[in-house]
Design an enzyme around this catalytic site. Structure first.
Site, PDB file in Angstrom:
ATOM      1  CD  GLU A 115      -2.737  35.406  31.719  1.00 52.40           C
ATOM      2  OE1 GLU A 115      -3.216  35.801  31.202  1.00 52.40           O
ATOM      3  OE2 GLU A 115      -1.932  35.067  32.329  1.00 52.40           O
ATOM      4  CG  ASN A 172       1.305  34.692  33.160  1.00 50.99           C
ATOM      5  OD1 ASN A 172       1.756  35.623  33.652  1.00 50.99           O
ATOM      6  ND2 ASN A 172       1.036  34.262  32.514  1.00 50.99           N
ATOM      7  CE  LYS A 198      -1.901  31.244  33.946  1.00 49.79           C
ATOM      8  NZ  LYS A 198      -2.454  31.732  32.487  1.00 49.79           N
ATOM      9  CD  GLU A 203      -0.600  31.556  30.288  1.00 51.33           C
ATOM     10  OE1 GLU A 203       1.011  31.444  30.755  1.00 51.33           O
ATOM     11  OE2 GLU A 203      -1.416  31.406  29.660  1.00 51.33           O
ATOM     12  CB  CYS A 232      -4.632  33.836  33.285  1.00 48.98           C
ATOM     13  SG  CYS A 232      -5.832  33.569  31.336  1.00 48.98           S
ATOM     14  CG  ASN A 277      -3.784  38.285  28.178  1.00 52.77           C
ATOM     15  OD1 ASN A 277      -3.903  39.098  27.414  1.00 52.77           O
ATOM     16  ND2 ASN A 277      -3.000  38.585  29.808  1.00 52.77           N
TER      17      ASN A 277
HETATM   18  N1  CDV Z   1      -4.160  33.373  30.101  1.00 56.11           N
HETATM   19  C1  CDV Z   1      -4.495  32.184  29.646  1.00 56.11           C
HETATM   20  O1  CDV Z   1      -4.207  31.199  31.041  1.00 56.11           O
HETATM   21  N2  CDV Z   1      -5.586  31.842  28.818  1.00 56.11           N
HETATM   22  C2  CDV Z   1      -6.638  30.568  29.328  1.00 56.11           C
HETATM   23  C3  CDV Z   1      -7.143  29.891  27.764  1.00 56.11           C
HETATM   24  C4  CDV Z   1      -6.119  29.663  27.422  1.00 56.11           C
HETATM   25  C5  CDV Z   1      -8.270  29.406  28.562  1.00 56.11           C
HETATM   26  C6  CDV Z   1      -7.814  30.845  30.503  1.00 56.11           C
HETATM   27  O2  CDV Z   1      -7.254  29.536  31.369  1.00 56.11           O
HETATM   28  O3  CDV Z   1      -8.313  31.569  30.008  1.00 56.11           O
END
Ligand code: CDV
Length: 308
Positions: free
Chosen positions: A46, A106, A123, A142, A168, A193
């Site tokens: 990501e 994103n 996303k 975000e 993510c 991330n």
């Molecule tokens: N980049 C993300 O979406 N990170 C989230 C964190 C904030 C928990 C994740 O679900 O990994």
């Protein structure tokens, strides 16, 4: 047998001061490794081109905009597309997208082996908050910088397989896998991330963070009889640690490759898409076994409603 040799190109930290050109250079080095390893497809994380900028509060839109790409490919990323085409390798990676209409997403893209973009995903599940939060150990903005994706969870025919993407936090939501599963997805690619610590609960250790990541992806793979490739951006970004734990999961939910470091690291596996067939035609044969008449709450209700 429909074998695709997949590379998960985990990336180590990207600092605020690092240029796109330097990052693309690292991605190209991983692509070269992938070529030597016989990969057909390489998945990057990501927001692969920049530091995880949503940890920084910014009030000035011009400052925000410098993290976004207005075109893909562009001058900075064209060398990556060129090398992928030269190696005959399809790629997927995430980046911050600003559309011509001035919308911010994103985003992840997927190419074929000639470097043509065949799929785009934005996303849907944006974690965090939109204003500075004094209660957190660090920010996760975000919701400030992106709007939720508007493309749903599409899948694409690519390389004789049905492929989909998510990003993510999406990996933690079973609906994501199922919506793609209902379209016959055989390979789900995602980058992440994930901070190594919970900004709202310091006692939550790395072991638990990694476990939840594995749990989400292995169950999504098994319950939809699909391959899942999850790739981290990891390591210490300007004092903020991100976990590694990149994995390739087979359609039975077993982890078949796992990253060992928090740096730039390629994991690979020869993934037979036909391994999806058994689960899809037996225990998870949706057409025979799903009971949608009992699932209406899933789409008619968002939050919890406890009965009186
Ligand atoms: N980049 C993300 O979406 N990170 C989230 C964190 C904030 C928990 C994740 O679900 O990994």
């Amino acid at each position: 047998m429909r074998e695709i040799v997949i590379g998960g190109a985990q990336m180590g930290p990207i600092q605020k001061a690092d240029s796109r050109a330097a990052v693309v250079g690292r991605m190209i080095a991983l692509l070269d490794q992938a070529k030597d390893a016989g990969c057909d497809l390489v998945v990057f994380p990501e927001l692969a081109l920049t530091t995880f900028f949503p940890r920084w509060y910014m009030a000035d839109q011009a400052e925000v905009d410098r993290w976004f790409e207005t075109q893909m490919p562009n001058a900075d990323t064209q060398p990556l597309f060129d090398r992928a085409r030269a190696h005959d390798i399809a790629i997927s990676f995430g980046f911050a997208e600003k559309t011509p209409e001035g919308r911010y997403f994103n985003t992840s893209i997927l190419t074929d082996r000639t470097g043509n973009i065949v799929g785009k995903y934005r996303k849907v599940h944006l974690p965090g908050h939109s204003e500075f939060d004094t209660e957190r150990a660090f920010q996760h903005l975000e919701k400030r910088y992106f709007e939720p994706g508007d493309l749903g969870f599409p899948v694409w025919h690519n390389m004789d397989a049905v492929m989909g993407m998510c990003i993510c936090n999406d990996r933690r939501w079973p609906e994501v896998y199922r919506v793609m599963g209902l379209q016959g997805v055989e390979l789900i690619m995602l980058g992440y991330n994930t901070p190594s610590v919970n900004s709202q609960m310091g006692s939550e250790g790395l072991e638990q963070r990694l476990y939840h990541s594995d749990l989400s992806m292995t169950s999504g793979a098994y319950q939809n009889s699909a391959w899942v490739v999850g790739v981290a951006k990891a390591g210490d970004e300007d004092g903020h640690p991100l976990m590694g734990g990149s994995i390739i999961v087979d359609p039975n939910g077993f982890v078949v490759a796992r990253a060992q470091t928090e740096g730039d690291e390629l994991i690979t596996h020869a993934c037979d898409m036909d391994l999806c067939n058994f689960g899809k035609t037996t225990i998870f044969d949706f057409a025979r076994h799903r009971r949608v008449e009992h699932y209406t709450r899933i789409t008619s209700q968002t939050g919890v409603e406890v009965p009186d």
